[in-house]
Design an enzyme around this catalytic site. Structure first.
Site, PDB file in Angstrom:
ATOM      1  N   TYR A 153      12.705  90.937  58.973  1.00 16.82           N
ATOM      2  CA  TYR A 153      11.207  91.421  59.459  1.00 16.82           C
ATOM      3  C   TYR A 153      11.697  93.513  58.620  1.00 16.82           C
ATOM      4  O   TYR A 153      12.998  94.142  59.707  1.00 16.82           O
ATOM      5  CB  TYR A 153      11.243  91.307  61.201  1.00 16.82           C
ATOM      6  CG  TYR A 153      10.341  92.748  61.917  1.00 16.82           C
ATOM      7  CD1 TYR A 153       8.761  92.713  60.717  1.00 16.82           C
ATOM      8  CD2 TYR A 153      10.474  93.319  62.687  1.00 16.82           C
ATOM      9  CE1 TYR A 153       7.917  93.684  61.747  1.00 16.82           C
ATOM     10  CE2 TYR A 153       9.471  94.006  63.504  1.00 16.82           C
ATOM     11  CZ  TYR A 153       8.008  94.162  61.961  1.00 16.82           C
ATOM     12  OH  TYR A 153       7.468  94.896  63.242  1.00 16.82           O
ATOM     13  N   ASP A 238      16.208  87.758  69.263  1.00 23.52           N
ATOM     14  CA  ASP A 238      14.469  88.098  68.809  1.00 23.52           C
ATOM     15  C   ASP A 238      13.404  86.177  69.209  1.00 23.52           C
ATOM     16  O   ASP A 238      13.709  86.014  67.966  1.00 23.52           O
ATOM     17  CB  ASP A 238      14.271  88.806  68.027  1.00 23.52           C
ATOM     18  CG  ASP A 238      12.795  89.119  67.852  1.00 23.52           C
ATOM     19  OD1 ASP A 238      11.583  88.135  68.363  1.00 23.52           O
ATOM     20  OD2 ASP A 238      12.086  90.140  67.173  1.00 23.52           O
ATOM     21  N   ILE A 240      10.533  85.819  69.717  1.00 22.50           N
ATOM     22  CA  ILE A 240       8.740  86.662  69.892  1.00 22.50           C
ATOM     23  C   ILE A 240       7.993  85.347  69.511  1.00 22.50           C
ATOM     24  O   ILE A 240       6.488  85.846  69.645  1.00 22.50           O
ATOM     25  CB  ILE A 240       8.855  87.750  69.587  1.00 22.50           C
ATOM     26  CG1 ILE A 240       8.512  88.558  68.310  1.00 22.50           C
ATOM     27  CG2 ILE A 240       9.150  89.116  70.673  1.00 22.50           C
ATOM     28  CD1 ILE A 240       7.246  88.956  67.992  1.00 22.50           C
ATOM     29  N   LYS A 278       3.036  87.530  69.386  1.00 25.53           N
ATOM     30  CA  LYS A 278       2.782  86.029  68.497  1.00 25.53           C
ATOM     31  C   LYS A 278       2.564  85.358  69.885  1.00 25.53           C
ATOM     32  O   LYS A 278       0.912  84.626  69.378  1.00 25.53           O
ATOM     33  CB  LYS A 278       4.142  85.976  67.933  1.00 25.53           C
ATOM     34  CG  LYS A 278       4.548  86.770  67.371  1.00 25.53           C
ATOM     35  CD  LYS A 278       3.544  88.109  67.114  1.00 25.53           C
ATOM     36  CE  LYS A 278       4.033  89.692  65.733  1.00 25.53           C
ATOM     37  NZ  LYS A 278       3.090  90.341  64.804  1.00 25.53           N
TER      38      LYS A 278
END
Length: 489
Positions: A153, A238, A240, A278
């Site tokens: 990302y 992470d 998410i 998300k």
């Protein structure tokens, strides 16, 4: 303008004026192109379609219906006004107990009920951006480093590095094994950092992956957890995109690995970052969560949360919503179903013109392989192709190089932030572009550009697109003046 910049830089801090934020990258440049010429089906049908925004806007109707049925959940309604004083008063940075309980339960549901989470370990932050920065501040000092599989990302450079001063060391993954991370690659990156006298404090994983849309399997997670434990470094996961999984294999949380096969591991080295941006499609609510198995990290992160608390009003509303088990179960099932349908429709449309995507089972995007369209296999050629797609095809897709991809020709394209009609317009533009590209292989670049412009699309719109009540987001949303308005994309 140059003089003004120099003048401002002389009176501002080095942190405020340095280039580590990462805004000056093709990833954010695509946002600016969209800001300057945003597509609208009526007002600007030839504008740029935003396909660089990883938002889940496919289930807003379910949330809106819940809000209508539960007016007492808001302190701004006649039914909920009785709670106004308590909610509007000063809040403890621990957060509302009912909010933390609801978040913990929701995290359990998004992981299939296969693991439990302790509400006392739930720490708030201003979105996943704030949560990521908070965990880095807790674990590392300026100059320390974290390993991160690439492609990764792009805004990790902002979230993890900009204000903390830490380094990110990419672990190159490539198409030879569908960009899967291996323990061998992690070990090599770790050893190279050691040889350069860089202090590695941990490994950061995004699972499900942004930008790949893939999930890590149980064996891979076990091997990576074993590696980090053996070297006494942190593992930050992470997660998410946990509930954006729309096909097999199922998502496996690091919490499951810790509770099951690897219960003997040092849990103090394991941390999870989560968000509702998300899974629920609520990035504007700025719900970020740090969940650590380390008591000291929980205590430190909670102190730091003073700088990025979630508003009590938001906590109050979401505590009610996420505690509605029937609603949550239906929402998660319907979201997965709609994501699967949209993903299939979009990837089938790409396949019709010979564009392949990495096989994926999660996320709000595809990892699109445009290597056959490159003039040559270089990053310069990738950027040239990207500029044509932005400026002429009028689609904001993100080039792989902005994700630190080691191979030119891959692009991330988002498919869940728009309505069905806009998806079809985007696919029609892609079909037209690929057709021109293939038919004009011997043409000059200028001739191809003219071919494209002559065949620019003016599509008819269905009656539904004229209905003001239909969500044409992001088309009908206020257009941000800066790509930084959206903190997590």
């Amino acid at each position: 303008m140059g003089f003004e910049n120099e003048k401002n830089n002389s009176i501002l801090s080095k942190l405020a004026t340095n280039e580590e934020h990462g805004e000056n990258s093709p990833y954010f440049d695509g946002w600016k192109a969209y800001d300057n010429d945003p597509f609208h089906p009526l007002k600007n049908p030839n504008g740029v379609i935003q396909m660089g925004l990883a938002e889940n806007q496919l289930c807003f109707d379910l949330i809106k219906e819940w809000i209508k049925r539960n007016p007492n959940a808001s302190i701004c309604t006649t039914e909920g006004i009785k709670s106004f004083r308590a909610i509007a008063n000063f809040q403890d940075y621990h957060g509302l107990p009912e909010f933390r309980r609801a978040i913990a339960k929701f995290m359990e549901k998004t992981r299939g009920g296969r693991v439990t989470f302790d509400p006392e370990r739930v720490v708030m932050a201003g979105g996943a951006t704030g949560a990521n920065e908070t965990i880095i501040f807790c674990l590392a000092d300026a100059g320390d480093a974290f390993l991160v599989p690439s492609p990764y990302y792009p805004a990790f450079n902002r979230d993890l590095r900009w204000r903390t001063g830490v380094q990110l060391i990419p672990i190159p993954c490539d198409s030879s094994n569908n960009f899967q991370i291996t323990t061998k690659a992690v070990k090599e990156a770790y050893e190279n950092a050691q040889k350069s006298n860089i202090k590695v404090k941990g490994l950061i994983l995004t699972n499900p992956s942004n930008p790949l849309g893939t999930t890590l399997d149980r064996d891979t997670l076990k091997s990576l957890l074993t590696f980090t434990n053996q070297h006494n470094i942190h593992l930050v996961c992470d997660e998410i995109y946990a509930a954006t999984v729309f096909s097999t294999p199922q998502f496996v949380s690091i919490a499951e690995i810790l509770n099951d096969e690897m219960s003997h591991c040092n849990k103090d080295l394991v941390h999870i970052v989560y968000s509702l941006s998300k899974d629920m499609g609520l990035p504007g609510f700025r719900i970020g969560i740090v969940y650590s198995f380390n008591d000291a990290v929980v205590n430190c992160a909670r102190k730091m949360s003073s700088f990025g608390l979630v508003s009590t009003q938001t906590q109050h509303l979401l505590a009610e919503m996420l505690s509605d088990e029937k609603f949550v179960a239906n929402f998660l099932a319907e979201s997965s179903k709609r994501l699967a349908k949209r993903h299939k429709h979009f990837t089938n449309g790409l396949e019709e013109v010979g564009i392949k995507c990495l096989r994926s089972n999660a996320g709000l995007f595809c990892w699109m392989d445009l290597r056959p369209l490159l003039e040559e296999s270089t990053f310069d050629a990738e950027m040239s192709l990207w500029r044509v797609i932005i400026n002429d095809v009028k689609l904001n897709v993100s080039p792989g190089s902005s994700f630190d991809c080691q191979e030119p020709g891959f692009f991330r394209v988002c498919f869940a932030n728009m309505d069905d009609e806009t998806v079809d317009i985007a696919l029609a533009r892609i079909r037209r572009f690929v057709g021109v590209k293939k038919s004009g292989d011997e043409s000059t670049a200028m001739e191809k550009k003219q071919q494209w412009k002559k065949s620019n699309l003016r599509l008819s719109f269905s009656k539904r697109m004229f209905d003001e009540s239909v969500n044409l987001s992001p088309l009908s949303s206020p257009i941000p003046h800066s790509p930084l308005v959206r903190a997590r994309t």
